[in-house]
Design a protein around this motif. Structure first.
Motif, mmCIF file in Angstrom:
data_model
loop_
_atom_site.group_PDB
_atom_site.id
_atom_site.type_symbol
_atom_site.label_atom_id
_atom_site.label_comp_id
_atom_site.label_asym_id
_atom_site.label_seq_id
_atom_site.Cartn_x
_atom_site.Cartn_y
_atom_site.Cartn_z
ATOM 1 N N THR A 67 -6.138 -9.897 28.738
ATOM 2 C CA THR A 67 -6.714 -10.899 27.855
ATOM 3 C C THR A 67 -6.090 -12.241 28.222
ATOM 4 O O THR A 67 -4.869 -12.338 28.366
ATOM 5 N N SER A 73 -12.049 -13.452 33.057
ATOM 6 C CA SER A 73 -12.183 -13.736 31.631
ATOM 7 C C SER A 73 -12.531 -12.485 30.836
ATOM 8 O O SER A 73 -12.982 -11.484 31.379
ATOM 9 N N VAL A 75 -11.701 -10.188 26.901
ATOM 10 C CA VAL A 75 -10.669 -9.594 26.067
ATOM 11 C C VAL A 75 -10.593 -8.118 26.409
ATOM 12 O O VAL A 75 -11.612 -7.433 26.482
ATOM 13 N N ASN A 76 -9.385 -7.641 26.655
ATOM 14 C CA ASN A 76 -9.162 -6.239 27.028
ATOM 15 C C ASN A 76 -10.011 -5.823 28.231
ATOM 16 O O ASN A 76 -10.585 -4.739 28.274
#
Length: 114
Positions: A67, A73, A75-76
């Motif tokens: 992240t 780019s 998240v997770n």
């Protein structure tokens, strides 16, 4: 990969690798300035590698959920890092060839049934 603890006197392996990488960077800067490899290598003192081939070998890296990565780019997002060079002994920081990572939780290791 080297383990490190911030302190005034790093261990011998850390010093050795730091000096080796500094020599590599100095040679790369010399090439960028137009110096010939013969001058950088010390001329006839450089060893000869005969009957050579291009080989590949695995290197340590990290894999996990990223992240805030500047190029990957999301998240997770599942990623594998570039070559792992440094990891703090407390396993909270890691430095790859490309960048620093703050380390969160490690993957849980499976336990054999008792």
């Amino acid at each position: 990969m080297l383990l490190f603890t911030p302190r005034e006197h790093p261990n011998e392996a850390f010093v050795f690798e730091t000096e080796r990488l500094a020599r590599l960077v100095a040679d790369m800067e010399g090439i960028r300035r137009g110096e010939p490899p013969q001058a950088l290598a010390g001329g006839e003192d450089a060893p000869i590698l005969d009957r050579w081939i291009l080989g590949h070998r695995p290197v340590p890296c990290l894999a996990g959920l990223s992240t805030g990565h500047p190029r990957l780019s999301g998240v997770n997002r599942a990623i594998a890092t570039s070559d792992l060079w440094l990891m703090s002994e407390d396993r909270t920081w890691a430095r790859t060839l490309s960048r620093w990572y703050r380390l969160g939780r490690p993957v849980e290791q499976s336990r054999p049934d008792a």
